[in-house]
Motif scaffolding. Structure first.
Motif, short mmCIF file in Angstrom:
data_model
loop_
_atom_site.label_atom_id
_atom_site.label_comp_id
_atom_site.label_asym_id
_atom_site.label_seq_id
_atom_site.Cartn_x
_atom_site.Cartn_y
_atom_site.Cartn_z
N THR A 34 5.10 -6.81 -24.85
CA THR A 34 5.84 -5.56 -24.96
C THR A 34 5.17 -4.48 -24.12
O THR A 34 3.95 -4.49 -23.92
CB THR A 34 5.88 -5.07 -26.42
OG1 THR A 34 4.53 -4.81 -26.84
CG2 THR A 34 6.52 -6.08 -27.36
N SER A 35 6.00 -3.54 -23.70
CA SER A 35 5.47 -2.42 -22.95
C SER A 35 4.45 -1.64 -23.81
O SER A 35 3.40 -1.21 -23.33
CB SER A 35 6.67 -1.55 -22.58
OG SER A 35 6.27 -0.49 -21.84
N GLU A 36 4.76 -1.54 -25.10
CA GLU A 36 3.87 -0.82 -26.02
C GLU A 36 2.46 -1.45 -26.02
O GLU A 36 1.45 -0.75 -25.94
CB GLU A 36 4.49 -0.91 -27.43
CG GLU A 36 3.77 -0.14 -28.49
CD GLU A 36 4.28 -0.46 -29.90
OE1 GLU A 36 4.84 -1.56 -30.12
OE2 GLU A 36 4.10 0.40 -30.78
N LYS A 93 1.14 -3.51 -23.69
CA LYS A 93 0.49 -3.42 -22.38
C LYS A 93 -0.10 -2.01 -22.19
O LYS A 93 -1.20 -1.85 -21.67
CB LYS A 93 1.48 -3.78 -21.26
CG LYS A 93 1.76 -5.29 -21.25
CD LYS A 93 2.52 -5.72 -20.03
CE LYS A 93 3.97 -5.39 -20.14
NZ LYS A 93 4.78 -5.86 -19.02
N GLN A 94 0.65 -1.01 -22.67
CA GLN A 94 0.12 0.36 -22.55
C GLN A 94 -1.12 0.55 -23.43
O GLN A 94 -2.07 1.24 -23.05
CB GLN A 94 1.19 1.37 -22.94
CG GLN A 94 2.18 1.58 -21.82
CD GLN A 94 3.30 2.53 -22.19
OE1 GLN A 94 3.17 3.33 -23.11
NE2 GLN A 94 4.40 2.44 -21.48
N CYS A 119 -4.02 -0.91 -21.56
CA CYS A 119 -4.45 0.01 -20.49
C CYS A 119 -5.22 1.19 -21.07
O CYS A 119 -6.26 1.60 -20.55
CB CYS A 119 -3.25 0.53 -19.70
SG CYS A 119 -2.39 -0.76 -18.77
N THR A 167 -2.26 -0.31 -14.57
CA THR A 167 -0.86 -0.01 -14.85
C THR A 167 -0.21 -1.26 -15.48
O THR A 167 -0.74 -2.36 -15.35
CB THR A 167 -0.13 0.32 -13.54
OG1 THR A 167 -0.31 -0.78 -12.64
CG2 THR A 167 -0.68 1.59 -12.91
N GLU A 168 0.93 -1.06 -16.10
CA GLU A 168 1.59 -2.17 -16.81
C GLU A 168 1.79 -3.43 -15.96
O GLU A 168 1.54 -4.53 -16.45
CB GLU A 168 2.94 -1.72 -17.35
CG GLU A 168 2.83 -1.05 -18.70
CD GLU A 168 4.19 -0.86 -19.31
OE1 GLU A 168 4.96 -1.85 -19.41
OE2 GLU A 168 4.51 0.28 -19.69
N VAL A 212 -0.89 -6.13 -16.07
CA VAL A 212 -1.31 -6.68 -17.37
C VAL A 212 -0.28 -7.69 -17.87
O VAL A 212 0.93 -7.46 -17.79
CB VAL A 212 -1.42 -5.54 -18.42
CG1 VAL A 212 -1.84 -6.10 -19.78
CG2 VAL A 212 -2.38 -4.47 -17.97
N TRP A 241 -5.28 -11.12 -23.09
CA TRP A 241 -4.56 -10.51 -21.96
C TRP A 241 -5.29 -10.82 -20.66
O TRP A 241 -6.49 -11.09 -20.64
CB TRP A 241 -4.46 -8.99 -22.12
CG TRP A 241 -5.74 -8.34 -22.54
CD1 TRP A 241 -6.74 -7.91 -21.74
CD2 TRP A 241 -6.15 -8.08 -23.90
NE1 TRP A 241 -7.76 -7.38 -22.49
CE2 TRP A 241 -7.43 -7.48 -23.83
CE3 TRP A 241 -5.59 -8.27 -25.16
CZ2 TRP A 241 -8.15 -7.08 -24.96
CZ3 TRP A 241 -6.29 -7.89 -26.29
CH2 TRP A 241 -7.56 -7.30 -26.18
N LYS A 283 -0.99 -7.26 -9.29
CA LYS A 283 0.35 -7.58 -9.80
C LYS A 283 0.88 -8.94 -9.38
O LYS A 283 1.57 -9.60 -10.15
CB LYS A 283 1.45 -6.59 -9.48
CG LYS A 283 1.22 -5.36 -8.76
CD LYS A 283 2.49 -4.53 -8.82
CE LYS A 283 2.85 -3.87 -7.50
NZ LYS A 283 1.73 -3.17 -6.85
#
Ligand SMILES: Cc1ncc(COP(=O)(O)O)c(C=O)c1O
Length: 396
Positions: free
Chosen positions: A68-70, A72-73, A76, A88-89, A92, A247, A252
């Motif tokens: 999820t973006s949540e 990954k953030q 970070c 940055t997302e 990851v 993770w 990228k």
């Protein structure tokens, strides 16, 4: 009958100890397990609560393959706070533990004809993953007499024109040794010049006992931004081994390659686990400090107890939760010959589980985990000492 690749790998040696222990327990014996590589503490309450809320909120469907973006953030943000590095997302991907993070990386980067350097004593899965990627495993050796320190020169000496990668684990399993920031910088500079990948396994990054500089992400960001990979994990830091969350942080293109692999293998990490890991990374970090303080006390005690016999030598570890005991003085051609035999007899005769050093490519040693209560650790040390005294009688 099986595919050829299966003849190249061995199954996890620490799992063997677990099976032997389970069998003895079923027969009613009181087994003390110092074989397991996992925290004995429960997962922190606020993390469990986040998982319960995820279930109740029906957060139970597929998520994005890379996590999820949540989350990954949150990863970070954790690295920004801890190390001052900005990721940055797209750099990851969330994986099923550090193990999958490393496995995806090896498959994405290494293949036939490539040499990949890593260190021994070392975690056997790293050796096997290199072989599974069909690359050539090259091992450099850290020495007990130097405190098992990972010296840049030993990696540089092993580089050939075919070297494609260097994998470093710090704090290290099984020795607890750390690589120095400057030594990593030297390796990273050479790697930048020669086009070599550096993969850093930071699974035990939160388990460092003394306040020594260990900002390895910043070193890699500075020296080798485009060719470095970090594998991290919630397992050991937050007592979350069973949740399976880790993770990979990488350029990228590498993250995209890992994502492609994962999309055909496991897909996303369990949605509930992802919510729990957001809570672990973003919530209060005091549980981590409390566990670390407890491990430090145990490390000091067990080290003192076990080295009371001057024939057992041990470098006091700077990190992780293992003591790597040099028992070579206790071995002989007429008595117990190898450390694996020592570990096997210790399980069968004294019901104490340890892991023979052969598993870490370090014969003459055994690994004991102090992720157990002080009371059980004392019991185990007493049994080991009784076992060693009985050996003396037989060999006299
Ligand atoms: C050195 C090292 N790296 C990575 C891992 C992976 O742990 P997990 O997959 O639970 O994150 C372990 C687990 O024992 C380990 O010892």
């Amino acid at each position: 009958m099986l595919a050829a690749r299966m003849s190249r790998i061995a199954s996890s040696p620490t799992m063997k100890g677990l099976i032997a222990a389970e069998n003895l327990r079923k027969q009613g014996f009181d087994v003390v397990d110092l074989g397991a590589g996992e925290p004995d503490f429960p997962t922190p309450e606020h993390v469990k609560l986040a998982a319960k809320q995820a279930i109740d909120g029906n957060f139970t469907k597929y998520t994005a393959n890379a996590g999820t973006s949540e989350l990954k953030q949150a990863i970070c943000a954790r690295y920004r706070t801890d190390y001052g590095v900005d990721y940055t997302e797209p750099e990851v991907i969330v994986t099923a533990g550090g193990k999958q993070a490393l496995s995806n990386t090896a498959l994405a980067l290494f293949g036939p004809g490539d040499e990949v350097i890593t260190h021994a004593p070392g975690w056997p899965t790293i050796f096997e993953q290199i072989k599974l990627a069909e690359a050539q495993l090259v091992i450099v050796r850290a020495r007990a007499e130097n405190g098992f320190t990972l010296d840049a020169q030993m990696f540089l000496d092993a580089i050939t024109p075919r070297t494609k990668g260097i994998i470093i684990n710090s704090p290290s399993n099984p020795t607890g040794a750390l690589i120095d920031e400057e030594q990593l910088a030297i390796i990273a500079r050479a790697a930048a010049q020669k086009g070599i990948w550096v993969v850093l396994d930071l699974t035990y990054e939160k388990l460092i006992y003394e306040p020594v500089p260990h900002n390895l992400p910043a070193v890699l960001r500075r020296e080798l931004r485009d060719r470095s990979v970090i594998a991290g994990s919630a397992s050991k830091a937050y007592a979350m081994t069973g949740w399976r969350c880790g993770w990979t942080i990488a350029p990228k293109e590498v993250v995209a390659a890992c994502g492609a692999l994962q999309s055909h293998q496991t897909s996303n990490v369990c949605s509930i686990t992802q919510k729990a890991t957001v809570a672990a990374l973003s919530g209060p970090q005091e549980p981590v400090t409390e566990m670390l303080n407890e491990y430090r006390g145990r490390r000091d005690k067990v080290w003192e107890w076990i080295t009371a016999d001057s024939r057992i030598k041990c470098v006091k570890p700077n990190g992780a939760f293992y003591l790597f005991l040099d028992i070579s003085e206790l071995l002989s051609p007429t008595g117990i010959r190898t450390s694996t035999e020592f570990a096997d007899r210790l399980i069968n005769e004294s019901y104490v589980v340890t892991t023979g050093g052969e598993a870490f490519d370090a014969p003459g040693f055994i690994r004991v985990s102090y992720a157990n209560s002080l009371e059980r650790l004392k019991e185990a040390v007493d049994r080991i000492q009784t076992f060693v005294r009985a050996m003396d009688k037989v060999t006299v």
